[in-house]
Design a protein around this motif. Structure first.
Motif, short mmCIF file in Angstrom:
data_model
loop_
_atom_site.label_atom_id
_atom_site.label_comp_id
_atom_site.label_asym_id
_atom_site.label_seq_id
_atom_site.Cartn_x
_atom_site.Cartn_y
_atom_site.Cartn_z
N ARG A 56 59.20 -59.43 32.44
CA ARG A 56 60.44 -59.79 31.73
C ARG A 56 60.57 -59.13 30.47
O ARG A 56 61.43 -58.77 29.97
CB ARG A 56 60.56 -61.61 31.49
CG ARG A 56 61.82 -61.72 31.00
CD ARG A 56 63.01 -61.52 31.35
NE ARG A 56 64.25 -62.03 30.73
CZ ARG A 56 64.65 -61.46 29.58
NH1 ARG A 56 64.49 -60.02 29.49
NH2 ARG A 56 65.76 -61.73 28.89
N LYS A 57 59.49 -58.94 29.53
CA LYS A 57 59.65 -58.51 28.16
C LYS A 57 59.83 -57.01 28.24
O LYS A 57 60.33 -56.46 27.19
CB LYS A 57 58.23 -58.62 27.60
CG LYS A 57 56.95 -58.05 28.21
CD LYS A 57 55.66 -58.10 27.37
CE LYS A 57 54.58 -57.49 28.08
NZ LYS A 57 53.14 -57.77 27.33
N ASP A 61 67.43 -57.70 29.39
CA ASP A 61 68.05 -58.89 29.64
C ASP A 61 67.58 -59.23 30.99
O ASP A 61 66.97 -58.72 31.86
CB ASP A 61 69.67 -59.02 29.58
CG ASP A 61 70.10 -57.75 30.26
OD1 ASP A 61 69.73 -57.41 31.36
OD2 ASP A 61 71.11 -57.32 30.06
N VAL A 62 68.19 -60.67 31.54
CA VAL A 62 67.59 -61.37 32.68
C VAL A 62 68.21 -60.64 33.85
O VAL A 62 67.70 -60.42 34.86
CB VAL A 62 68.06 -62.87 32.41
CG1 VAL A 62 69.43 -63.31 32.54
CG2 VAL A 62 67.24 -63.48 33.82
N LYS A 68 65.56 -55.65 39.29
CA LYS A 68 64.55 -54.83 39.69
C LYS A 68 63.64 -55.68 40.68
O LYS A 68 63.04 -55.39 41.62
CB LYS A 68 63.63 -54.86 38.43
CG LYS A 68 63.83 -53.75 37.44
CD LYS A 68 62.99 -53.28 36.29
CE LYS A 68 63.51 -52.26 35.37
NZ LYS A 68 62.39 -52.01 34.45
N ILE A 69 63.81 -56.99 40.31
CA ILE A 69 63.16 -58.11 41.43
C ILE A 69 63.78 -57.87 42.81
O ILE A 69 63.05 -57.71 43.98
CB ILE A 69 63.16 -59.58 41.18
CG1 ILE A 69 62.04 -59.62 39.64
CG2 ILE A 69 62.90 -60.63 42.01
CD1 ILE A 69 62.30 -61.06 39.05
N TYR A 90 65.10 -66.09 37.61
CA TYR A 90 65.60 -64.94 38.30
C TYR A 90 67.08 -65.12 38.82
O TYR A 90 67.68 -66.32 39.33
CB TYR A 90 64.69 -65.10 39.66
CG TYR A 90 65.19 -64.36 40.67
CD1 TYR A 90 65.61 -62.99 40.54
CD2 TYR A 90 64.89 -64.43 42.08
CE1 TYR A 90 66.02 -61.94 41.58
CE2 TYR A 90 65.21 -63.64 43.29
CZ TYR A 90 65.90 -62.10 42.74
OH TYR A 90 66.35 -61.61 43.96
N ASN A 91 67.90 -64.42 38.35
CA ASN A 91 69.43 -64.45 38.64
C ASN A 91 69.53 -63.74 40.13
O ASN A 91 70.13 -62.54 40.07
CB ASN A 91 70.28 -63.83 37.49
CG ASN A 91 71.60 -63.88 37.81
OD1 ASN A 91 72.13 -64.97 38.56
ND2 ASN A 91 72.73 -63.48 37.18
N PHE A 92 69.32 -64.59 41.07
CA PHE A 92 69.28 -63.81 42.34
C PHE A 92 70.64 -63.80 42.93
O PHE A 92 71.63 -64.35 42.81
CB PHE A 92 68.46 -64.73 43.42
CG PHE A 92 69.07 -66.20 43.41
CD1 PHE A 92 70.08 -66.55 44.37
CD2 PHE A 92 68.49 -67.41 42.74
CE1 PHE A 92 70.70 -67.80 44.72
CE2 PHE A 92 68.93 -68.25 42.81
CZ PHE A 92 69.93 -68.88 43.79
#
Length: 201
Positions: A56-57, A61-62, A68-69, A90-92
């Motif tokens: 995350r770092k 941003d989220v 990427k996830i 995780y903004n899925f």
């Protein structure tokens, strides 16, 4: 259909180990860790599971982090995404709605939400002096610890039990609840209606 999951983690990997130990005929297609120096990465490698580090770092941003996830997950086949001590939001995408499962070390809606994770939960349970705690397996939505509840398991607490004692008790419940819930999902035994989870025989 192959019984397969993707796993998101941020820590020791003990939940991943428990899943591998308790569920037969299960393929873990991929592990994604939000940290690079945690034991969970070693657990994945030891079990020859493809493992990706997405921190995350390292993302502004989220949404970039979540993108990427998602792009990594899209390279693999699986039926369910399992959060195993995953400490980032995780903004899925919509296609993963009701396809992500999480376990929380308390009885939702108590002691949950943003900032409530790991030993922080058990310390708050201890401070409040509650007589019952436990764990909750739920499907994930866009709020912390909020989606439809699949399974809850509870244990009685004694006044003299400290946070470490509570954590040990609750993890013993987690070791049973999470494999049970994952099996129910993979065996297509769950139906969600109006935020309620119905379990078929």
């Amino acid at each position: 259909m192959e019984r397969s999951i993707a796993v998101l983690l941020s820590g020791s990997g003990r939940t991943l180990e428990n899943i591998l130990d308790k569920i037969d005929d299960l393929k873990v297609s991929v592990v994604i860790s939000s940290k690079n120096d945690v034991r969970g990465v070693e657990v994945a490698k030891k079990n020859n599971i493809p493992c990706h580090i997405i921190q995350r770092k390292n993302n502004k941003d989220v949404d970039k982090f979540s993108e990427k996830i998602t792009k990594t997950l899209e390279k693999y086949d699986f039926s369910l995404i399992v959060m195993a001590g995953f400490l980032s939001f995780y903004n899925f995408p919509e296609k993963y709605n009701q396809k992500i499962m999480n376990i929380h070390p308390a009885l939702i809606p108590s002691f949950c939400g943003k900032g409530y994770y790991g030993m922080k939960v058990h310390r708050e349970v201890y401070k409040r002096g509650v007589k019952v705690s436990g764990c909750t397996v739920h499907l994930v939505d866009k709020k912390y610890d909020h989606g439809p509840i699949v399974i809850q398991k509870a244990c009685a607490l004694k006044a003299e039990e400290k946070p470490d004692d509570i954590a040990r008790k609750v993890f013993e419940l987690e070791k049973k609840a999470y494999p049970e819930a994952i099996n129910l999902y993979l065996n297509e035994k769950l139906t969600i209606k109006n935020n309620r989870v119905f379990i078929s025989d």
